[in-house]
Design a protein around this motif. Structure first.
Motif, mmCIF file in Angstrom:
data_model
loop_
_atom_site.group_PDB
_atom_site.id
_atom_site.type_symbol
_atom_site.label_atom_id
_atom_site.label_comp_id
_atom_site.label_asym_id
_atom_site.label_seq_id
_atom_site.Cartn_x
_atom_site.Cartn_y
_atom_site.Cartn_z
ATOM 1 N N TYR B 207 -24.726 22.602 -9.232
ATOM 2 C CA TYR B 207 -24.909 23.907 -8.590
ATOM 3 C C TYR B 207 -25.770 23.777 -7.335
ATOM 4 O O TYR B 207 -25.397 24.241 -6.261
ATOM 5 C CB TYR B 207 -25.545 24.865 -9.595
ATOM 6 N N SER B 208 -26.935 23.117 -7.464
ATOM 7 C CA SER B 208 -27.761 22.901 -6.270
ATOM 8 C C SER B 208 -28.604 21.636 -6.433
ATOM 9 O O SER B 208 -29.408 21.548 -7.358
ATOM 10 C CB SER B 208 -28.682 24.100 -6.031
ATOM 11 N N HIS B 209 -28.403 20.706 -5.534
ATOM 12 C CA HIS B 209 -29.200 19.476 -5.618
ATOM 13 C C HIS B 209 -30.619 19.730 -5.156
ATOM 14 O O HIS B 209 -31.573 19.148 -5.670
ATOM 15 C CB HIS B 209 -28.545 18.347 -4.813
ATOM 16 N N TRP B 263 -26.890 25.291 -16.081
ATOM 17 C CA TRP B 263 -26.028 26.325 -16.648
ATOM 18 C C TRP B 263 -25.103 26.926 -15.587
ATOM 19 O O TRP B 263 -23.966 27.271 -15.867
ATOM 20 C CB TRP B 263 -26.883 27.417 -17.332
ATOM 21 N N TYR B 264 -25.620 27.041 -14.352
ATOM 22 C CA TYR B 264 -24.739 27.533 -13.294
ATOM 23 C C TYR B 264 -23.646 26.518 -12.973
ATOM 24 O O TYR B 264 -22.533 26.884 -12.616
ATOM 25 C CB TYR B 264 -25.541 27.876 -12.029
ATOM 26 N N THR B 265 -23.975 25.226 -13.126
ATOM 27 C CA THR B 265 -22.949 24.204 -12.913
ATOM 28 C C THR B 265 -21.835 24.383 -13.939
ATOM 29 O O THR B 265 -20.659 24.192 -13.642
ATOM 30 C CB THR B 265 -23.563 22.791 -13.057
ATOM 31 N N ALA B 266 -22.239 24.735 -15.151
ATOM 32 C CA ALA B 266 -21.256 24.847 -16.238
ATOM 33 C C ALA B 266 -20.629 26.235 -16.306
ATOM 34 O O ALA B 266 -19.737 26.479 -17.132
ATOM 35 C CB ALA B 266 -21.929 24.532 -17.563
ATOM 36 N N LYS B 267 -21.073 27.134 -15.438
ATOM 37 C CA LYS B 267 -20.612 28.526 -15.530
ATOM 38 C C LYS B 267 -19.083 28.603 -15.410
ATOM 39 O O LYS B 267 -18.503 28.009 -14.518
ATOM 40 C CB LYS B 267 -21.253 29.337 -14.408
#
Ligand code: HEM
Ligand code: HEM
Lengths: 83, 463
Positions: B207-209, B263-267
């Motif tokens: 989501y954000s590095h 969690w946002y990556t997996a959203k």
């Protein structure tokens, strides 16, 4: 006298942290963050398929697991009744 | 994990039936407990996570591991250490400081093995072809450096005979180290694995590095100071307690930063996570990380700790953390990497799923039962009740705990069987990967991602 250990450790830790952070800043580790997001996806890997599972084995293993679970359930019920 | 959980089970049974081990000094509770604790830490969770780090490091750095040979030597020394830990502790050779029980020769072996691993990691980083260090690389390297250093300090290795200072300074040092075993070894290694496995399983970029680096540096800044929250009921200097408490509450920041990012990556991609058993373990580990950390921040408040300290509440917290968070992620790493590392399919997804549920039921059950027992103990002590009245009250909970422990032990046995069968199983049948993602994706744009996803959508497993 315990201060020397603590002070040495704090100084070493702080220096290590600061040097590493300084290096990261100068070597551009905080730039190009959009590209960094994709790094885990670069290399392709061969996904392995799931193998077949023998029926007999399934029964034996399920049996073993069920015995374990039954023993647990038994102790649980026993303890609740006797507790 | 099998040996370690068995020792836990043995210890739990001895708490129910204290005469169980009779005169067998090798298996009295006082020896079984440190064996259990050190085996879960150094025999199961840490090596599981390190194995994953050895796998993802070269991949993320676009190079080979600096030295496979050195890696093998590290594995051999590591296993030698485990044998020494079990034998020395069972034989009663202990320095008697929690998490630092091992005697000096074993301490030295541990320092050596961490040095070997550090050298291998840092040389791999030095020879990398990818200039950017992904956050997992930061976490893995930091864990090794920081643990190597704190291990020497916390085990007072310059005093081989006692391995300790005296009095309060020793307690401060010990808990500085003890906490760092969780905070600077297990946590960063686990997060490194999660940051690698979740984007891969979801087939989507992080989501954000930037956010992940904020999480990393804030963890380094905050987590290093909180060891004294184990000593809030002890006459240590107040300023240390204040720092520990404030930073423990401050831990909410690095924790939430990590979790929001993952969690946002997996959203919207929970289906993919569900489909990959490794991803499933890792994702569940992140959820338990949330619980253990929020609970931890509250436990660091002196008022709360007056009830929760020195009883089973803390044991519940320990199992959520070490098994639910770090152990789950270690298992996820193993299941994600094993088939890819040995080039053979996982022997049985079904067994792995079964193990997942057993571990989850076990750890949640532990939490409930031990928390209740802890509250009974804590309140009784607070109200001045004698221990002889309290012990019978918590007896039933000890029995339930042991039963749940049996479930976790069964899970460990099933996992062992699955892993062994995978390693010695038949090689994978033909696998065709079309349109695999390549460097061009690193243009970094969302369109690159879309392209890659369509490539992955074509990925087919022909059997
Ligand atoms: C791999 C899974 C496990 C992990 C990672 C783990 C981890 C730990 C840790 C870190 C402690 C130290 C707790 C503290 O001092 O606060 C501990 C203690 C303990 N664990 Fe485990 N454990 C596991 C499985 C089990 C199992 C299956 C049992 C069986 C019932 C068990 C029973 C115990 C007992 C009896 C203690 C000592 C508690 C006491 O002193 O009152 N553990 N475990
Ligand atoms: C924000 C994060 C966390 C905070 C603020 C925190 C806080 C605490 C506090 C205050 C205690 C001492 C309780 C007492 O003795 O009364 C404790 C104990 C413990 N914590 Fe955590 N915790 C955190 C995360 C974790 C994680 C992630 C793990 C595991 C990987 C973990 C494992 C343990 C263990 C094993 C103990 C027991 C130590 C012992 O007394 O033997 N904690 N934690």
């Amino acid at each position: 006298m315990y201060f020397p250990y603590f002070v040495t450790y704090i100084v070493v830790g702080l220096l290590l942290g600061l040097i590493t952070f300084g290096w990261a800043l100068h070597s551009g580790q905080f730039r190009d963050q959009q590209r960094a997001r994709f790094l885990p996806l670069v290399r392709s890997e061969t996904p392995a398929a799931t193998s077949k599972f023998g029926r007999l084995e399934t029964y034996v293993l399920m049996g073993m697991a069920c015995i374990g679970l039954l023993i647990s359930a038994f102790t649980l019920i026993y303890s609740l009744l006797r507790g | 994990m099998m040996m370690a959980t068995f020792m836990g089970l043995l210890g739990a049974t001895e708490l129910i039936a204290p005469d169980l081990s009779g005169n067998l000094s090798w298996i009295v509770f006082g020896r079984v407990r440190p064996i259990h604790v050190n085996l879960v830490l150094f025999g199961f969770v840490t090596p599981g996570l390190l194995g994953a780090a050895f796998y993802f490091l070269p991949r993320l750095l676009d190079t080979d591991l600096y030295s496979e040979g050195l890696g093998r030597v590290s594995v051999i020394v590591w296993n030698l250490i485990l044998v020494c830990i079990v034998l020395s502790l069972a034989a009663g050779y202990s320095q008697g400081r929690e998490y630092a029980e091992m005697i000096w020769p074993v301490d030295m072996l541990i320092v050596i093995v961490f040095t070997l691993i550090f050298f291998n990691f840092i040389m791999t980083v030095a020879q990398r072809r990818e200039p950017l260090l992904y956050v997992s690389v930061w976490y893995a390297c930091a864990a090794i450096v920081l643990t190597g250093l704190t291990y020497c300090l916390g085990n007072v290795i310059w005093r081989p005979d006692s391995g300790a200072l005296v009095g309060i300074p020793d307690a401060i040092l010990l808990w500085f180290y003890g906490h760092n075993i969780f905070g600077l070894l297990l946590t960063p290694l686990s997060l490194g694995v999660a940051y690698y496995v979740i984007p891969r399983v979801c087939r989507s970029p992080l989501y954000s590095h930037t956010l992940s680096l904020v999480g990393f540096w804030s963890l380094i800044l905050v987590y290093t100071h909180i060891g004294t929250h184990h000593l809030l009921q002890v006459p240590v200097p107040t300023w240390l307690k204040v720092i520990a408490t404030v930073d423990s509450v401050g831990m909410v920041i690095p924790v939430m930063v990590v979790l929001i990012n993952l969690w946002y990556t997996a959203k919207g991609r929970l289906g993919e996570i569900h489909a990959d058993i490794g991803g499933k373990f890792v994702f569940t580990g992140t959820i338990l990380y949330f619980f253990v950390s929020i609970q931890g921040s509250m436990m660091a408040l002196p008022q709360v700790q007056r009830i929760t300290h020195f009883n089973n509440w803390v044991i519940a917290h320990s199992h959520v953390g070490v098994l639910g968070f770090a152990g789950m992620i270690a298992l996820g790493g193993i299941y994600y990497i094993l088939p890819r590392a040995v080039g053979k399919p996982l022997y049985s997804r079904y067994l792995a799923d079964f193990q997942y549920w057993l571990v989850l039921i076990g750890v949640v059950g532990f939490t409930v039962v031990l928390t209740i027992a802890g509250l009974i103990q804590g309140n009784a002590w607070f109200n001045g009740e004698t221990i002889y009245r309290v012990l019978p009250e918590i007896h039933m909970y000890y029995i339930v705990r042991a039963s749940l422990g049996l479930i976790i032990f069964v899970a460990a046995v099933l996992g062992f069987y699955n892993i062994v069968r995978t390693i010695f199983g038949r090689p994978a049948e033909t696998v065709v990967v079309e349109g695999s993602p390549t460097r061009e994706l690193l243009a970094g744009s969302e369109s690159g991602l879309a392209h890659q996803e369509s490539g992955l959508a074509h990925q087919e497993v022909a059997s």
